[in-house]
Design a protein around this motif. Sequence first.
Motif, PDB file in Angstrom:
ATOM      1  N   ILE A 286       5.024  12.088  -4.793  1.00 49.02           N
ATOM      2  CA  ILE A 286       5.871  12.408  -5.958  1.00 49.02           C
ATOM      3  C   ILE A 286       5.170  13.458  -6.824  1.00 49.02           C
ATOM      4  CG2 ILE A 286       6.699  11.499  -8.180  1.00 49.02           C
ATOM      5  CD1 ILE A 286       7.459   8.931  -6.677  1.00 49.02           C
ATOM      6  N   ILE A 287       3.873  13.255  -7.051  1.00 48.03           N
ATOM      7  CA  ILE A 287       3.114  14.225  -7.853  1.00 48.03           C
ATOM      8  C   ILE A 287       3.167  15.605  -7.177  1.00 48.03           C
ATOM      9  CG2 ILE A 287       0.814  14.847  -8.713  1.00 48.03           C
ATOM     10  CD1 ILE A 287       0.243  11.800  -8.891  1.00 48.03           C
ATOM     11  N   LEU A 288       2.964  15.615  -5.860  1.00 47.64           N
ATOM     12  CA  LEU A 288       2.969  16.895  -5.127  1.00 47.64           C
ATOM     13  C   LEU A 288       4.341  17.557  -5.184  1.00 47.64           C
ATOM     14  CD1 LEU A 288       0.839  15.758  -2.061  1.00 47.64           C
ATOM     15  CD2 LEU A 288       0.154  17.413  -3.811  1.00 47.64           C
ATOM     16  N   SER A 289       5.411  16.762  -5.066  1.00 50.03           N
ATOM     17  CA  SER A 289       6.745  17.354  -5.099  1.00 50.03           C
ATOM     18  C   SER A 289       7.078  17.842  -6.504  1.00 50.03           C
ATOM     19  CB  SER A 289       7.792  16.358  -4.587  1.00 50.03           C
ATOM     20  OG  SER A 289       7.792  15.190  -5.381  1.00 50.03           O
ATOM     21  N   GLU A 290       6.560  17.157  -7.522  1.00 47.97           N
ATOM     22  CA  GLU A 290       6.747  17.628  -8.899  1.00 47.97           C
ATOM     23  C   GLU A 290       6.068  18.975  -9.120  1.00 47.97           C
ATOM     24  OE1 GLU A 290       6.977  13.439 -11.428  1.00 47.97           O
ATOM     25  OE2 GLU A 290       5.096  14.537 -11.283  1.00 47.97           O
TER      26      GLU A 290
ATOM     27  N   TYR B 221       0.813  -1.214   0.000  1.00 51.89           N
ATOM     28  CA  TYR B 221       0.000   0.000   0.000  1.00 51.89           C
ATOM     29  C   TYR B 221       0.848   1.266   0.000  1.00 51.89           C
ATOM     30  CZ  TYR B 221      -4.051   2.912   0.538  1.00 51.89           C
ATOM     31  OH  TYR B 221      -5.032   3.832   0.298  1.00 51.89           O
ATOM     32  N   ILE B 222       1.981   1.236   0.697  1.00 50.62           N
ATOM     33  CA  ILE B 222       2.816   2.442   0.871  1.00 50.62           C
ATOM     34  C   ILE B 222       3.200   3.069  -0.476  1.00 50.62           C
ATOM     35  CG2 ILE B 222       4.940   1.051   1.033  1.00 50.62           C
ATOM     36  CD1 ILE B 222       4.229   4.391   2.848  1.00 50.62           C
ATOM     37  N   ASN B 223       3.232   2.254  -1.537  1.00 52.59           N
ATOM     38  CA  ASN B 223       3.583   2.818  -2.848  1.00 52.59           C
ATOM     39  C   ASN B 223       2.607   3.918  -3.280  1.00 52.59           C
ATOM     40  OD1 ASN B 223       5.564   0.949  -2.777  1.00 52.59           O
ATOM     41  ND2 ASN B 223       4.972  -0.155  -4.638  1.00 52.59           N
ATOM     42  N   HIS B 224       1.327   3.743  -2.917  1.00 54.56           N
ATOM     43  CA  HIS B 224       0.331   4.744  -3.334  1.00 54.56           C
ATOM     44  C   HIS B 224       0.588   6.128  -2.735  1.00 54.56           C
ATOM     45  CE1 HIS B 224      -3.407   6.879  -3.929  1.00 54.56           C
ATOM     46  NE2 HIS B 224      -3.668   6.847  -2.625  1.00 54.56           N
ATOM     47  N   PRO B 225       0.666   6.254  -1.393  1.00 53.68           N
ATOM     48  CA  PRO B 225       0.953   7.596  -0.861  1.00 53.68           C
ATOM     49  C   PRO B 225       2.291   8.158  -1.339  1.00 53.68           C
ATOM     50  CG  PRO B 225       0.870   5.953   0.909  1.00 53.68           C
ATOM     51  CD  PRO B 225       0.328   5.293  -0.310  1.00 53.68           C
TER      52      PRO B 225
ATOM     53  N   ASP C 267      -3.983  12.556  -5.298  1.00 54.24           N
ATOM     54  CA  ASP C 267      -4.504  11.244  -4.900  1.00 54.24           C
ATOM     55  C   ASP C 267      -5.329  10.648  -6.035  1.00 54.24           C
ATOM     56  OD1 ASP C 267      -5.259   9.099  -3.198  1.00 54.24           O
ATOM     57  OD2 ASP C 267      -7.078  10.184  -2.596  1.00 54.24           O
ATOM     58  N   ARG C 268      -6.235  11.462  -6.580  1.00 57.20           N
ATOM     59  CA  ARG C 268      -7.096  10.975  -7.646  1.00 57.20           C
ATOM     60  C   ARG C 268      -6.281  10.672  -8.911  1.00 57.20           C
ATOM     61  NH1 ARG C 268     -12.515   9.961  -8.886  1.00 57.20           N
ATOM     62  NH2 ARG C 268     -12.547   9.746  -6.629  1.00 57.20           N
ATOM     63  N   THR C 269      -5.262  11.487  -9.170  1.00 60.56           N
ATOM     64  CA  THR C 269      -4.441  11.249 -10.359  1.00 60.56           C
ATOM     65  C   THR C 269      -3.780   9.870 -10.276  1.00 60.56           C
ATOM     66  OG1 THR C 269      -4.007  13.614 -10.534  1.00 60.56           O
ATOM     67  CG2 THR C 269      -2.556  12.151 -11.771  1.00 60.56           C
ATOM     68  N   HIS C 270      -3.197   9.547  -9.112  1.00 53.25           N
ATOM     69  CA  HIS C 270      -2.566   8.230  -9.009  1.00 53.25           C
ATOM     70  C   HIS C 270      -3.605   7.117  -9.048  1.00 53.25           C
ATOM     71  CE1 HIS C 270      -0.513   4.769  -6.956  1.00 53.25           C
ATOM     72  NE2 HIS C 270       0.246   5.001  -8.008  1.00 53.25           N
ATOM     73  N   ASN C 271      -4.755   7.327  -8.431  1.00 53.61           N
ATOM     74  CA  ASN C 271      -5.806   6.300  -8.483  1.00 53.61           C
ATOM     75  C   ASN C 271      -6.290   6.076  -9.915  1.00 53.61           C
ATOM     76  OD1 ASN C 271      -5.787   5.647  -5.783  1.00 53.61           O
ATOM     77  ND2 ASN C 271      -7.340   7.183  -5.233  1.00 53.61           N
ATOM     78  N   MET C 272      -6.340   7.154 -10.706  1.00 58.36           N
ATOM     79  CA  MET C 272      -6.754   7.004 -12.107  1.00 58.36           C
ATOM     80  C   MET C 272      -5.686   6.261 -12.914  1.00 58.36           C
ATOM     81  SD  MET C 272      -9.801   8.097 -12.612  1.00 58.36           S
ATOM     82  CE  MET C 272      -9.914   8.261 -14.398  1.00 58.36           C
TER      83      MET C 272
END
Length: 736
Positions: free
Chosen positions: A58-62, A49-53, A144-149
Motif C-alpha cells: 500500500i505504501i509503495l502504491s501510494e 502475517y500477510i497483512n504486513h506485506p 517495509d521499515r515504515t510499516h514495521n515502525m
Amino acid sequence: MTEDQELFSQILANMKKNGTLRDASRVEEAYLLAKEAHGGQLRRSGEPYINHPLHVAIILSELGMDEDTVVAGIMHDVAEDTEMTLEQIGEKFGPDVAEMVDGVTKLTRLTWDGGKVEQQAENLRKMFIAMARDIRVIIIKLADRTHNMRTLQYMSPEKQKEKARETMDIYAPLASRLGISKLKVELDNLSLKYLEPEAYNRLVMEIDRKKLSREGFIDSIVDEVKAKLAAAGIEADTYGRVKHYFSIYKKMKTQNKSLDEIYDLFAVRVIVNTVQDCYAVLGIVHEMYTPLPGRFKDYVAMPKPNHYQSIHTTVIGKNGLPFEIQIRTHEMHHTAEYGIAAHWKYKEGGKAGLTREEEKLSWLRQILEWQNEMSDDSEFLSSLKTDLNLLSDDVYVFTPTGDVKVLPKGSTPIDFAYMVHSAVGNRMVGARVNERLVPINYQLNTGDRVEIITSQNTKGPSRDWLGMVASAQARNKINQWFRSQNKEDNIDKGRDLLERYCKAKNVDMSELLKPELTEKVINKYGFLEWDAVLAAIGHGGLKEGQVVNKLLELKKKQDKRTITDEEVLEAIAENKRQPLKKTNNGIIVEGIDDVAVHFARCCSPIPGDEIVGFITRGRGVTIHRTDCLNIINLPEIERGRLISVEWAAAEEGKQKERYTAEIALYAKDRIGITADVSRTLAEQDILILTLRTYGNKQGISTFFITFETEGVEEISKVIQKLYQIDGVFDIQRTVG
Ligand code: MN
C-alpha cells in the motif's frame, strides 16, 4: 470482506489512481500466492502475517511506484520466511521482481552491531546503496521499515530502541537522500517517539496547545494571503500547517531553544501553477509583511541535492509574530513529497517520460556523488538498469567488531589488513572471510566480514603482494616495509644465502653476477640496485632460488642464438613472402634482419626493458616486455610464435630513437601537485603525451602519464626526480 481483501483492494485503488496498474490479475496472483506461502504465520500483533506485506505494498502504491515494485513488495518476505523460492517468483512474475525480492532479502539478512550504528551510520548507508543494485530495492526496504515502525509497539522495549536507532541513523537519512519526505518525516517522528518517549509526548501536547491558541492567527493570515492573491489573479492553494515534530525537536536540540523560542512552528504554504507565479507570490507576500533578514531561501533557483524545490521566507505578522511562508509549484510539491518515487510511474511514458528518465538518472548520479566515488561512465548512466553495485568503485566490509571499512573494488584481505594497521599487514599470514579460511588474494565483496590471522614469526610481506593489492595505501605500506628492510645486515645475509644456494646447486656464481644479467633482475623486481635485491633475499621477501633461476634463465637466453622451433621458422617464412621494411626501430630480431617491427601498445617497451618478439599473422613482429600480462597469459598454442629479440646498440652520431612509456604515480592529494609533476617532467626535457589524473576520497591522487623517452636509464632518472616531489609515495611503470 476479510481484512486482507480490504487491504488488497486498497492497493488496486491506489494503483488505478496513480495510473500504475497494468494487469490487476498479476497483482492479485501475487497477493494470493503470498497469502498461501505465509499460511498460518502470525505477526507479533497477532494479525495474520500477510497483512504486513500488503501494508508495505500500500505504501509503495501510494508513492506511485511501478507495478513490478508493488508486486515485489507483496512478495518481499516470501523468499526469507517461506518455502517459496526465488526461481518460482521469477517464473511467475519475471526476473525484475525476483531480483528485487532477492535484494530485499539480502538487505534483511545484513545485520550489524547495534552499538556501532551511530558512528558507522554514513558507511552503513553507503553499504546499503552499494548492495541494493536496484534503487527500487531501497524504496521497498523503506516501505517495509515504515510499516514495521508503525507496529513497533508489539516489540520488546530493547528491540524498540534498537530498531528506532537504526531507523533514525540509516533509513530516515536514506529516505531524505532519495527526496521521499513523506516517508522520512514518518520515520523520523516514529523513531523519536521510541527513542525519547517523554520528550516526544511533551512536544505533541505542547504543540497541540499552541495550535489552539494560534489557530486564529494562522487562519487570519491564510485569509489575507488568499484575498491578495485572488486580487492579483494568481491561482493558488493556500493553507496553514504545523511543522513536523521531529524537525521542531531537532531545532530545539541543536539551537538549544525552548518551544516558545522556535518561531517557525507554524507555516503557511502556497502552491501555484508556474515558477513565474512563485516569484509573483513572493513579491506580494513581502509587500504585505516585513521579511525577517537572513531567513530567505530560494531552493527554486538552487534546488537541494535531493531535488527539493521551494521558496522559503520568514516574515513578521501584524501582531509582531514571525511565521514562515513556503512557495512552490504543484510539481515541486509532488517531488518534495515523493522524491525519486515521483519519477517512476513515468517510466513507460512517451515524450515526457524521456525527460523523467533522465531526471531519474541524474538523481542516481547525485546519490552516487554523495557516495563520493563515481567514475564518469556516461554510457553506463544512459542504460536504464540501475546497477549501483557496478557503478560503485568501493566495497564495504566489516571488521570482526562490526566496524565498516571502505576499500577500492578488487581489494583483498591484504588491503584490509593494511587499512586496519601496517603492523597487522606486516604480520599477516592468512585471512578468514565470513568465518571461512580464504586465500590471501581473495577478492572482497560488500558485506563480507573479514578477520586477519597474524603471526609473530612471519618474515613480513612478500613481493607478490604488490600484485594482489588494489589500494594505494597497502601498496605504499608494503613498499615502505621493503625500504625499511633495506639495511646492511639484510644485504649481507642475502649475499650469504645466495652464495650458499649456488654452492649447493653447483652453480658458478661469478658467471651469473654480470651486470647485463643482474640489471634485468633488478628491473624485473622493481628495485634500483643489486644491493636492494640482496636485502630482499636477506629478509625473505625474495627467495634466493627464484633469483638464481632467473639469472640462469637469462644466461641461457643470452648463450642461445639459434631458432629451433619449426613453427617459428614457418611463421618467419610466412612473413618473408611479403615486402618487409627494414627494422629501423632499434631492434634486432634473432635470425632475421629484414622484418617489420612494431611495439606493443599494451606494455610500451623501451630500451633497457627485457623484451620478446611475437610473430604476428602478416604484420611482422610485435615487441613486448617479458613482464607484459599479454605475454605471461599467452595460450600455450601461441607460445611457438615467440622469438628472441634484443635492443640494438645506439649508433654513434645518429639521433636516438624516441619511445613511448607510461608510468603510474601515486601521491597524497594537495593543491599544485599536478603542476609540480608536469614542471618536474618539463625540467627533465620530457615530452608528455597524455596525463590523466584520478582522485579518491582517501585523498590519494593517481596520475597516469605517457611520455617520450630514450629508455629505461632516462626513466629511472625521471622517477628519482619525481620521488622528490612533496607527497609522492609510489611510482611504477605500468604493465599492459
Ligand atoms: Mn517485511
